[in-house]
Scaffold this motif. Structure first.
Motif, mmCIF file in Angstrom:
data_model
loop_
_atom_site.group_PDB
_atom_site.id
_atom_site.type_symbol
_atom_site.label_atom_id
_atom_site.label_comp_id
_atom_site.label_asym_id
_atom_site.label_seq_id
_atom_site.Cartn_x
_atom_site.Cartn_y
_atom_site.Cartn_z
ATOM 1 N N VAL A 32 -6.901 20.488 55.063
ATOM 2 C CA VAL A 32 -6.963 20.763 53.623
ATOM 3 C C VAL A 32 -5.878 19.986 52.892
ATOM 4 C CG1 VAL A 32 -6.623 22.558 51.873
ATOM 5 C CG2 VAL A 32 -8.071 23.011 53.863
ATOM 6 N N MET A 33 -4.662 20.034 53.414
ATOM 7 C CA MET A 33 -3.556 19.329 52.754
ATOM 8 C C MET A 33 -3.809 17.816 52.742
ATOM 9 S SD MET A 33 -1.513 21.659 51.688
ATOM 10 C CE MET A 33 0.184 21.170 51.530
ATOM 11 N N ARG A 34 -4.320 17.267 53.843
ATOM 12 C CA ARG A 34 -4.639 15.833 53.884
ATOM 13 C C ARG A 34 -5.708 15.484 52.857
ATOM 14 N NH1 ARG A 34 -3.918 16.156 59.526
ATOM 15 N NH2 ARG A 34 -6.131 16.580 59.829
ATOM 16 N N ALA A 35 -6.723 16.330 52.750
ATOM 17 C CA ALA A 35 -7.806 16.079 51.795
ATOM 18 C C ALA A 35 -7.292 16.139 50.362
ATOM 19 C CB ALA A 35 -8.943 17.077 52.001
ATOM 20 N N LEU A 36 -6.438 17.091 50.062
ATOM 21 C CA LEU A 36 -5.873 17.194 48.710
ATOM 22 C C LEU A 36 -5.028 15.963 48.378
ATOM 23 C CD1 LEU A 36 -4.862 20.961 48.657
ATOM 24 C CD2 LEU A 36 -6.721 19.894 47.355
ATOM 25 N N ARG A 37 -4.247 15.486 49.359
ATOM 26 C CA ARG A 37 -3.454 14.267 49.141
ATOM 27 C C ARG A 37 -4.365 13.049 48.979
ATOM 28 N NH1 ARG A 37 0.352 16.755 52.487
ATOM 29 N NH2 ARG A 37 -0.604 15.946 54.377
ATOM 30 N N ALA A 38 -5.392 12.949 49.809
ATOM 31 C CA ALA A 38 -6.318 11.803 49.740
ATOM 32 C C ALA A 38 -7.035 11.747 48.395
ATOM 33 C CB ALA A 38 -7.334 11.884 50.877
ATOM 34 N N ASP A 39 -7.293 12.912 47.807
ATOM 35 C CA ASP A 39 -7.960 12.971 46.505
ATOM 36 C C ASP A 39 -6.966 12.943 45.350
ATOM 37 O OD1 ASP A 39 -10.417 13.060 47.730
ATOM 38 O OD2 ASP A 39 -10.645 15.235 47.548
ATOM 39 N N ASP A 40 -5.690 12.706 45.683
ATOM 40 C CA ASP A 40 -4.610 12.632 44.683
ATOM 41 C C ASP A 40 -4.462 13.916 43.873
ATOM 42 O OD1 ASP A 40 -4.027 9.952 45.423
ATOM 43 O OD2 ASP A 40 -5.668 9.265 44.157
ATOM 44 N N LEU A 41 -4.809 15.042 44.459
ATOM 45 C CA LEU A 41 -4.661 16.318 43.768
ATOM 46 C C LEU A 41 -3.285 16.928 43.989
ATOM 47 C CD1 LEU A 41 -8.198 17.775 44.475
ATOM 48 C CD2 LEU A 41 -7.346 16.740 42.358
ATOM 49 N N ILE A 42 -2.618 16.510 45.074
ATOM 50 C CA ILE A 42 -1.237 16.908 45.305
ATOM 51 C C ILE A 42 -0.448 15.692 45.746
ATOM 52 C CG2 ILE A 42 -1.770 19.312 45.927
ATOM 53 C CD1 ILE A 42 -1.220 18.514 48.888
ATOM 54 N N ARG A 43 0.868 15.780 45.561
ATOM 55 C CA ARG A 43 1.785 14.783 46.109
ATOM 56 C C ARG A 43 2.823 15.556 46.904
ATOM 57 N NH1 ARG A 43 6.152 15.559 42.831
ATOM 58 N NH2 ARG A 43 5.650 16.174 40.714
ATOM 59 N N THR A 44 3.256 14.995 48.017
ATOM 60 C CA THR A 44 4.232 15.662 48.863
ATOM 61 C C THR A 44 5.512 14.863 48.858
ATOM 62 O OG1 THR A 44 2.477 16.576 50.229
ATOM 63 C CG2 THR A 44 4.683 16.538 51.190
ATOM 64 N N GLU A 45 6.604 15.548 48.576
ATOM 65 C CA GLU A 45 7.920 14.934 48.566
ATOM 66 C C GLU A 45 8.695 15.474 49.755
ATOM 67 O OE1 GLU A 45 9.882 15.337 44.790
ATOM 68 O OE2 GLU A 45 8.037 14.928 43.685
#
Length: 68
Positions: A32-45
């Motif tokens: 889920v987290m990978r998919a959200l990042r791939a869709d640019d819906l989240i960014r991880t710092e």
């Protein structure tokens, strides 16, 4: 009262917290987290957590990808 939605710029719970809250497997949470990042819906710092992206951030990433 919580609506179940996170606002742009808001920090989302950690993967561990989401796994506990929703009773999902670790692998599922990671997907889920990978998919959200791939869709640019989240960014991880690193060291800070994951945050909901703003519409401007999503546009900037999209613009950058179209140039590549």
């Amino acid at each position: 009262m919580r609506t179940g939605e996170y606002k742009a710029g808001e920090r989302i719970p950690s993967l561990i917290a989401l796994i506990e809250e929703f009773g999902i497997a670790n692998a599922t949470g990671q997907k889920v987290m990978r998919a959200l990042r791939a869709d640019d819906l989240i960014r991880t710092e690193p060291g800070m957590g994951s945050f909901v992206t703003t519409p401007e951030e999503r546009r900037a990433v999209g613009d950058q990808r179209s140039k590549d």
